[in-house]
Design an enzyme around this catalytic site. Sequence first.
Site, PDB file in Angstrom:
ATOM      1  N   GLN A 193       0.967  -1.213  -0.146  1.00 36.49           N
ATOM      2  CA  GLN A 193      -0.090  -0.214   0.087  1.00 36.49           C
ATOM      3  C   GLN A 193       0.907   1.380  -0.069  1.00 36.49           C
ATOM      4  O   GLN A 193       2.144   1.094   0.212  1.00 36.49           O
ATOM      5  CB  GLN A 193      -1.037  -0.099   1.246  1.00 36.49           C
TER       6      GLN A 193
ATOM      7  N   HIS B  79       0.041   5.766   1.074  1.00 37.33           N
ATOM      8  CA  HIS B  79      -0.838   6.653   1.376  1.00 37.33           C
ATOM      9  C   HIS B  79      -0.336   8.167   0.802  1.00 37.33           C
ATOM     10  O   HIS B  79       0.900   8.323   0.660  1.00 37.33           O
ATOM     11  CB  HIS B  79      -0.692   7.081   3.034  1.00 37.33           C
TER      12      HIS B  79
ATOM     13  N   GLU C 242       3.496   7.972   8.328  1.00 34.96           N
ATOM     14  CA  GLU C 242       3.246   7.060   9.962  1.00 34.96           C
ATOM     15  C   GLU C 242       4.556   6.735  10.098  1.00 34.96           C
ATOM     16  O   GLU C 242       5.535   6.722   9.218  1.00 34.96           O
ATOM     17  CB  GLU C 242       2.346   6.002   9.408  1.00 34.96           C
TER      18      GLU C 242
ATOM     19  N   HIS D 190       4.678   0.346   1.043  1.00 31.70           N
ATOM     20  CA  HIS D 190       5.141  -0.131   2.392  1.00 31.70           C
ATOM     21  C   HIS D 190       4.046  -1.207   2.674  1.00 31.70           C
ATOM     22  O   HIS D 190       2.969  -1.144   2.134  1.00 31.70           O
ATOM     23  CB  HIS D 190       5.138   0.631   3.306  1.00 31.70           C
TER      24      HIS D 190
ATOM     25  N   ARG E  94      -4.483   0.510  -2.028  1.00 28.76           N
ATOM     26  CA  ARG E  94      -3.684  -0.653  -2.073  1.00 28.76           C
ATOM     27  C   ARG E  94      -3.346  -1.171  -3.549  1.00 28.76           C
ATOM     28  O   ARG E  94      -4.023  -0.718  -4.499  1.00 28.76           O
ATOM     29  CB  ARG E  94      -5.143  -1.530  -1.929  1.00 28.76           C
TER      30      ARG E  94
HETATM   31 ZN    ZN Z   1       0.208   2.393   6.105  1.00 28.75          ZN
END
Ligand code: ZN
Length: 324
Positions: free
Chosen positions: A96, A98, A115, A172, A192
């Site tokens: 995936q 972001h 993140e 990641h 995804r």
């Molecule tokens: Zn993630």
Amino acid sequence: MKITPLFLEPVFHRKIWGGRNLERDFGYQIPEGKIGECWAISGHPHGLSTIKNDPYAGETLDVVYGQHPELFGRPRRSEFPILTKILDANDNLSIQVHPDDFYAQQHENSLGKTECWYVLKAKPGAYLIYGHTANSRTELVKDIENSEWDKLLRKVPVQKGDFIYTPSGTIHALTSGIEVLETQQSSDVTYRLYDYDRIGQNGKKRRLDIKKSEDVITVPFVAPHLIPIVRHEEESTVNTLVGAKDSSYFTVQKLAIKTPLSERLGTRPFLVCSVIDGSGALAIGDYSYNLIKGDHFILPTSIAHWQWLGEMTLIVSWPNAGKY
Ligand code: ZN
């Protein structure tokens, strides 16, 4: 009025890659089924934390954040900025990526998602998918179209105690046998790219977002260069894992408490705290709060100084000035 930390009740989410470790490792009472995520400190509508102690017992974090800006350094933003989770990967997560704030605002009316992970547990040989090998966007798109996953995806071995910073735009995935504490922007937008052609509970493959993934993946991949700062405070240590200098949204520290450690809030708006190992106490003036592995709480602006006691490890974070 007595000034207290805000202790939070976690929210659990079922995932096809989840398991039962959150019960075993943290003593949480979790729902039936494969539990993949503990949303430990969250003002996000997909899993709101409830405050456990007075004077705000029973209220959700988003409401208290909205009604009491004085507890959070009088923020400019309307949403609580940090989301802390514990993830228990018993199987591989989808590959995936972001989006950043700009793309997420335009396409999802959401914050972007940068993140980072502190590895709590990793089975021998465990690895992450982290970054890619394409030198140009053309090469990236070609490798994705031809499902050249072995060629495209970078694998990085991990072990307990590792810290991995994953800015938006980084491909990641956690893989089987890894448990992490995740600190992230308060966002639930995931694109995804590849899901191992798995069939979900409804008998269908889960949705992929190839086009959006290709839009937001950073090319070429450049591993972030973080220089952890370790401070020895008497016998306890304070380790800055990612900080304001790394142009992140948040600062994340690991605190290893062995002897009493006094701290001040200083210019920080508030602190988000998770006990990941051991037990101890938090002393604030005449009051003391017992702490144990699995506790999550917020130290609001009004608590100017305090002392950590006992033998325990915490992950502590706060939003950086300029992004808050
Ligand atoms: Zn993630």
